[in-house]
Design a protein around this motif. Structure first.
Motif, PDB file in Angstrom:
ATOM      1  N   PRO A  41      31.012 -25.704 -23.741  1.00 55.58           N
ATOM      2  CA  PRO A  41      31.780 -24.695 -24.490  1.00 55.58           C
ATOM      3  C   PRO A  41      30.932 -23.471 -24.821  1.00 55.58           C
ATOM      4  O   PRO A  41      29.722 -23.566 -25.057  1.00 55.58           O
ATOM      5  CB  PRO A  41      32.198 -25.450 -25.768  1.00 55.58           C
ATOM      6  CG  PRO A  41      32.166 -26.893 -25.379  1.00 55.58           C
ATOM      7  CD  PRO A  41      31.061 -27.030 -24.379  1.00 55.58           C
ATOM      8  N   VAL A  42      31.591 -22.316 -24.817  1.00 51.80           N
ATOM      9  CA  VAL A  42      30.880 -21.058 -25.057  1.00 51.80           C
ATOM     10  C   VAL A  42      30.223 -21.063 -26.435  1.00 51.80           C
ATOM     11  O   VAL A  42      29.114 -20.539 -26.606  1.00 51.80           O
ATOM     12  CB  VAL A  42      31.855 -19.876 -24.915  1.00 51.80           C
ATOM     13  CG1 VAL A  42      31.151 -18.559 -25.226  1.00 51.80           C
ATOM     14  CG2 VAL A  42      32.427 -19.820 -23.505  1.00 51.80           C
ATOM     15  N   ARG A  43      30.870 -21.654 -27.416  1.00 49.18           N
ATOM     16  CA  ARG A  43      30.297 -21.674 -28.766  1.00 49.18           C
ATOM     17  C   ARG A  43      28.986 -22.443 -28.804  1.00 49.18           C
ATOM     18  O   ARG A  43      28.026 -22.026 -29.460  1.00 49.18           O
ATOM     19  CB  ARG A  43      31.305 -22.303 -29.735  1.00 49.18           C
ATOM     20  CG  ARG A  43      30.847 -22.307 -31.182  1.00 49.18           C
ATOM     21  CD  ARG A  43      31.925 -22.850 -32.101  1.00 49.18           C
ATOM     22  NE  ARG A  43      33.125 -22.019 -32.024  1.00 49.18           N
ATOM     23  CZ  ARG A  43      34.242 -22.290 -32.700  1.00 49.18           C
ATOM     24  NH1 ARG A  43      34.311 -23.368 -33.476  1.00 49.18           N
ATOM     25  NH2 ARG A  43      35.282 -21.492 -32.592  1.00 49.18           N
ATOM     26  N   ILE A  44      28.918 -23.553 -28.072  1.00 50.83           N
ATOM     27  CA  ILE A  44      27.675 -24.332 -28.043  1.00 50.83           C
ATOM     28  C   ILE A  44      26.581 -23.555 -27.322  1.00 50.83           C
ATOM     29  O   ILE A  44      25.415 -23.526 -27.766  1.00 50.83           O
ATOM     30  CB  ILE A  44      27.924 -25.693 -27.370  1.00 50.83           C
ATOM     31  CG1 ILE A  44      28.884 -26.524 -28.218  1.00 50.83           C
ATOM     32  CG2 ILE A  44      26.609 -26.437 -27.139  1.00 50.83           C
ATOM     33  CD1 ILE A  44      29.208 -27.870 -27.625  1.00 50.83           C
ATOM     34  N   ARG A  45      26.930 -22.902 -26.227  1.00 47.94           N
ATOM     35  CA  ARG A  45      25.936 -22.093 -25.511  1.00 47.94           C
ATOM     36  C   ARG A  45      25.416 -20.959 -26.397  1.00 47.94           C
ATOM     37  O   ARG A  45      24.223 -20.637 -26.381  1.00 47.94           O
ATOM     38  CB  ARG A  45      26.542 -21.529 -24.235  1.00 47.94           C
ATOM     39  CG  ARG A  45      26.702 -22.557 -23.134  1.00 47.94           C
ATOM     40  CD  ARG A  45      27.107 -21.907 -21.830  1.00 47.94           C
ATOM     41  NE  ARG A  45      28.530 -21.626 -21.784  1.00 47.94           N
ATOM     42  CZ  ARG A  45      29.111 -20.888 -20.870  1.00 47.94           C
ATOM     43  NH1 ARG A  45      28.404 -20.319 -19.927  1.00 47.94           N
ATOM     44  NH2 ARG A  45      30.415 -20.688 -20.876  1.00 47.94           N
ATOM     45  N   LEU A  46      26.312 -20.368 -27.168  1.00 41.97           N
ATOM     46  CA  LEU A  46      25.905 -19.298 -28.070  1.00 41.97           C
ATOM     47  C   LEU A  46      24.956 -19.811 -29.140  1.00 41.97           C
ATOM     48  O   LEU A  46      23.932 -19.178 -29.444  1.00 41.97           O
ATOM     49  CB  LEU A  46      27.146 -18.669 -28.706  1.00 41.97           C
ATOM     50  CG  LEU A  46      26.901 -17.565 -29.743  1.00 41.97           C
ATOM     51  CD1 LEU A  46      26.191 -16.373 -29.106  1.00 41.97           C
ATOM     52  CD2 LEU A  46      28.218 -17.124 -30.372  1.00 41.97           C
ATOM     53  N   MET A  47      25.273 -20.974 -29.709  1.00 44.92           N
ATOM     54  CA  MET A  47      24.405 -21.526 -30.757  1.00 44.92           C
ATOM     55  C   MET A  47      23.042 -21.930 -30.201  1.00 44.92           C
ATOM     56  O   MET A  47      22.022 -21.785 -30.875  1.00 44.92           O
ATOM     57  CB  MET A  47      25.091 -22.726 -31.414  1.00 44.92           C
ATOM     58  CG  MET A  47      26.382 -22.389 -32.150  1.00 44.92           C
ATOM     59  SD  MET A  47      26.186 -21.035 -33.342  1.00 44.92           S
ATOM     60  CE  MET A  47      25.023 -21.757 -34.491  1.00 44.92           C
TER      61      MET A  47
END
Length: 257
Positions: A41-47
């Motif tokens: 997920p993009v949110r996990i990659r961002l974090m």
């Protein structure tokens, strides 16, 4: 509110320097194999990108701050574009390994007659034959199993010595490095897929000869299950060595990039 709190606590220069770090590190992690997979997920990659940036910030902030002549809008835009370009280039250099592996996996699947079988995407949205998906998934897993993701973080930190922040957009040098990387990964893919190419030449030559000797028998139709079985057994034999070749090439690039 969060931006105001950060500016009040650390000052605008520190916040801008951290953001410039995030531009290079985040752009690289959004493309590099493993971290940049569409299945994450993009949110996990961002974090993950934010966490790596904050972890490297105490080490790299002095060099970034020293490279900032001022805080004008033109300077910031130029440095942001340069950092995004460098990070994206590093990610593309790593992505070339998976692209080469996907290509040779498609070719190997074609050589043993498995291209008609539907597969699933691993690193991207493109559907691959099961054999190519197996090779890319195994290679990506090995990168993390052998702790090469830590080597990637070290390479990101060392990139600030090789390409200092604020050095400018050297597009020509970047394209040359990308072209050289594509050539190297293509040769690596040929080394990995050469057994399957030899197998395909030998099998098709034998089947063509048998078809000439007995034209009344559909040799290709009858022999296809045996070709697939032989190719799968061949994959069982050479898979370990193929993945070791891939990992050796990827680790060598990380250490000397």
């Amino acid at each position: 509110m969060l931006a105001e709190m950060l500016l009040a606590r650390f000052g605008s220069e520190v916040v801008l320097a951290v953001f410039l770090l995030f531009c290079r590190i985040g752009a690289c992690l959004m493309i590099i194999p493993g971290f940049g997979s569409d299945r994450i997920p993009v949110r996990i990659r961002l974090m993950v990108a934010v966490a790596v940036t904050l972890a490297l910030a105490p080490l790299l902030l002095p060099s970034v701050q020293a490279a900032m002549p001022d805080q004008s809008l033109a300077t910031l835009v130029r440095m942001i574009l340069a950092e995004l370009f460098v990070g994206g280039l590093l990610g593309l250099l790593g992505r070339a390994f998976i692209a080469a592996l996907e290509t040779i996996g498609n070719l190997a699947a074609m050589s043993i007659g498995l291209t008609a079988m539907p597969g699933m995407a691993v690193e991207g949205n493109e559907v691959l034959p099961p054999m190519a998906s197996l090779m890319t998934l195994t290679a990506t897993a090995l990168v993390f199993i052998t702790n090469q993701h830590w080597e990637l973080i070290r390479a990101l930190a060392d990139s600030y010595s090789a390409i200092p922040p604020g050095a400018g957009l050297d597009v020509q040098s970047g394209l040359i490095r990308l072209t050289d990387q594509l050539a190297n990964t293509f040769l690596l893919a040929l080394r990995i897929g050469s057994p399957f190419l030899i197998y395909a030449v030998v099998v098709n030559f034998a089947l063509g000869l048998a078809n000439k000797l007995t034209p009344q028998i559909p040799v290709y139709f009858i022999a296809m299950p045996f070709v697939i079985a032989g190719g799968l057994y061949f994959l069982f034999i050479v898979m370990d060595e193929a993945m070791l070749l891939f990992l050796d090439g990827y680790v060598t690039w990380l250490k000397f990039s």
